[in-house]
Design a protein around this motif. Structure first.
Motif, mmCIF file in Angstrom:
data_model
loop_
_atom_site.group_PDB
_atom_site.id
_atom_site.type_symbol
_atom_site.label_atom_id
_atom_site.label_comp_id
_atom_site.label_asym_id
_atom_site.label_seq_id
_atom_site.Cartn_x
_atom_site.Cartn_y
_atom_site.Cartn_z
ATOM 1 N N LYS A 150 0.644 -1.404 -0.255
ATOM 2 C CA LYS A 150 0.130 0.075 -0.273
ATOM 3 C C LYS A 150 0.757 1.003 -0.238
ATOM 4 C CE LYS A 150 -4.517 -1.814 0.597
ATOM 5 N NZ LYS A 150 -5.383 -1.422 -0.624
ATOM 6 N N THR A 151 1.828 1.375 0.866
ATOM 7 C CA THR A 151 2.919 2.614 0.816
ATOM 8 C C THR A 151 3.267 3.103 -0.714
ATOM 9 O OG1 THR A 151 2.968 1.553 2.810
ATOM 10 C CG2 THR A 151 4.684 3.119 2.366
ATOM 11 N N LYS A 152 3.485 2.121 -0.789
ATOM 12 C CA LYS A 152 4.298 2.191 -2.705
ATOM 13 C C LYS A 152 2.827 3.093 -3.514
ATOM 14 C CE LYS A 152 5.979 -2.646 -3.515
ATOM 15 N NZ LYS A 152 5.743 -3.369 -4.811
ATOM 16 N N SER A 157 4.388 9.503 -4.833
ATOM 17 C CA SER A 157 4.132 10.234 -4.558
ATOM 18 C C SER A 157 4.331 11.790 -4.011
ATOM 19 C CB SER A 157 1.623 10.364 -3.809
ATOM 20 O OG SER A 157 1.619 9.320 -4.215
ATOM 21 N N LYS A 158 4.184 12.964 -4.620
ATOM 22 C CA LYS A 158 4.535 14.079 -4.369
ATOM 23 C C LYS A 158 4.248 14.300 -2.951
ATOM 24 C CE LYS A 158 5.135 15.983 -9.062
ATOM 25 N NZ LYS A 158 4.640 17.107 -9.885
ATOM 26 N N LEU A 176 7.834 4.446 5.253
ATOM 27 C CA LEU A 176 8.550 5.851 4.388
ATOM 28 C C LEU A 176 9.906 7.177 5.047
ATOM 29 C CD1 LEU A 176 5.053 7.855 5.059
ATOM 30 C CD2 LEU A 176 5.547 7.135 2.463
ATOM 31 N N ALA A 177 9.980 6.433 5.903
ATOM 32 C CA ALA A 177 11.793 7.271 6.629
ATOM 33 C C ALA A 177 12.949 6.290 6.621
ATOM 34 C CB ALA A 177 11.191 6.918 8.512
ATOM 35 N N PRO A 184 11.594 12.775 1.665
ATOM 36 C CA PRO A 184 10.233 12.058 2.001
ATOM 37 C C PRO A 184 9.279 12.484 1.513
ATOM 38 C CG PRO A 184 11.705 12.906 3.060
ATOM 39 C CD PRO A 184 12.856 13.245 2.198
ATOM 40 N N PRO A 185 8.422 12.404 1.361
ATOM 41 C CA PRO A 185 7.290 12.957 0.594
ATOM 42 C C PRO A 185 6.696 14.000 1.900
ATOM 43 C CG PRO A 185 6.647 10.740 0.631
ATOM 44 C CD PRO A 185 8.191 10.914 1.003
#
Length: 411
Positions: A150-152, A157-158, A176-177, A184-185
């Protein structure tokens, strides 16, 4: 040396299809602001809420969701059992949207679509994760792998929009980190009482029931505010918002009530049933008709049984895309999770009617004034899978037939 699996080969094929489709249609997504919405539950509703707000704000907007694609006011059927279309149909929809001058497109995205690179080449401006609960573990194997898939979307994304109240939030933040330390977005969070956007600082009115729909609306609020839509316009759009077909849809409301809903995960079942019991306050029984998909995540079945038997008074277990599995075996696994004390005390009555039409007929025939029938799992879908491809099916048509039979029997 890492062993190459069949899944790796399939995903490479899908990525190749994605590259070819982008080349065929000229990378149409580059000309638009693409908002991707994923999550175990609430994807369709959240995506349609974002679309409704953008349309209300005057944007040239389009929507591609489980229910349909809406482009320049025209609706297109996205096919049987489809959330994220294949690469070529998807890019064709994007190209059509581009030709119609669409500037903002809302796209519902699944973990399968992300893992299989069906959305390869789409430059997402905003990625949204509504929640991640128990589902698709037959494919992803572990919850952590499911969250990573899901995190892909966020990594591509921006801007990332995430539900801070959801159990997946710590793991998403960690991913994400770790995966995007250099670039990082930016992250916008939402929650009932926490996050950048919450019920208190948004102060909107929503006329569709359920706490889960408040979360969906908060996600839509975060997205639309980031796009510059005023709080006043968002409030106006949410106040007049109606749920998509097959999502908490009341299809009959006279002596008794019939609702059709797409809920097919333990969490979604608990949410829709608790909403009916606690918010809609039926004066009679809650009669729940449902099943579970065959040849898919079996571990969720007892949890679905637990959710249903906790809130419903009468449960009718039936077929729900059994594929090549025996409906009776699937239903036995569902029953195994039902609270034994409620079964012994007959606080909930459970029966099995393997034929879905007959199950709906039985629910409608037994309904008394004030009862509330909820039929879950199929929602808007127009087919059923019995292991030999798709067979035409509609819960909506099944309800009409059941009501006609009841009427005929009462003459």
């Amino acid at each position: 040396m890492q062993r190459i699996t069949l899944r790796d080969i399939k995903n490479t094929y899908h990525k190749g299809q994605g590259i070819a489709a982008n080349l065929r249609y000229g990378f149409p997504g580059r000309k638009m602001n693409i908002i991707g919405v994923t999550g175990t539950d609430g994807k369709t509703t959240t995506a349609s809420m974002i679309y409704a707000v953008l349309a209300r704000a005057g944007f040239k907007a389009a929507l591609i969701s489980t229910v349909s694609a809406i482009i320049d006011g025209a609706s297109y059927d996205t096919g049987f059992h489809v959330t994220t279309p294949g690469a070529f149909p998807l890019q064709r929809y994007l190209a059509l949207a581009k030709r119609h001058g669409v500037t903002h497109l809302v796209l519902e995205v699944t973990s399968h679509g992300l893992d299989q690179a069906r959305v390869y080449g789409i430059p997402f401006s905003i990625g949204v994760i509504t929640n991640v609960s128990h589902e698709h573990l037959d494919y992803h194997k572990t919850y952590e792998a499911y969250v990573k898939a899901k995190t892909k979307l966020l990594l591509a994304s921006k801007l990332a929009v995430v539900n801070q109240d959801d159990m997946s939030y710590p793991l998403i933040s960690q991913i994400l980190a770790a995966r995007s330390r250099r670039y990082p977005p930016p992250i916008l969070t939402y929650g009932m009482e926490t996050g950048d956007f919450n019920k208190k600082n948004t102060n909107f009115v929503l006329h569709v029931p359920g706490k889960f729909n408040i979360y969906n609306a908060l996600a839509a609020w975060a997205v639309c505010r980031s796009l510059g839509v005023s709080a006043e316009i968002i409030r106006e759009a949410l106040k007049t918002y109606f749920l998509p077909v097959g999502r908490g849809e009341i299809v009959y409301d006279e002596k008794f009530t019939i609702m059709i809903d797409f809920a097919h995960t333990p969490k979604a079942l608990a949410e829709i049933l608790s909403t009916i019991k606690n918010d809609l306050h039926p004066v009679g029984r809650i009669i729940h008709v449902f099943g579970s998909a065959g040849e898919r995540d079996r571990t969720k079945r007892p949890l679905m049984g637990m959710a249903s038997a906790t809130y419903a008074d009468h449960v009718i277990l039936t077929a729900e895309d059994p594929r090549r599995e025996a409906v009776g075996s699937i239903n036995s696994e569902i029953k195994s999770g039902m609270p034994r004390d409620r079964l012994v005390k007959q606080s909930v009555i459970v029966e099995e009617v393997n034929d879905r039409q007959r199950a709906i007929d039985a629910a409608v025939a037994m309904a008394k004034p004030g009862d509330f029938i909820v039929i879950t799992g199929k929602g808007h879908e127009k087919s059923m899978n019995f292991g030999k491809g798709e067979t035409h099916w509609s819960d909506h048509k099944a309800v009409i037939k059941a009501l006609e039979k009841r009427k005929a029997c009462s003459r």
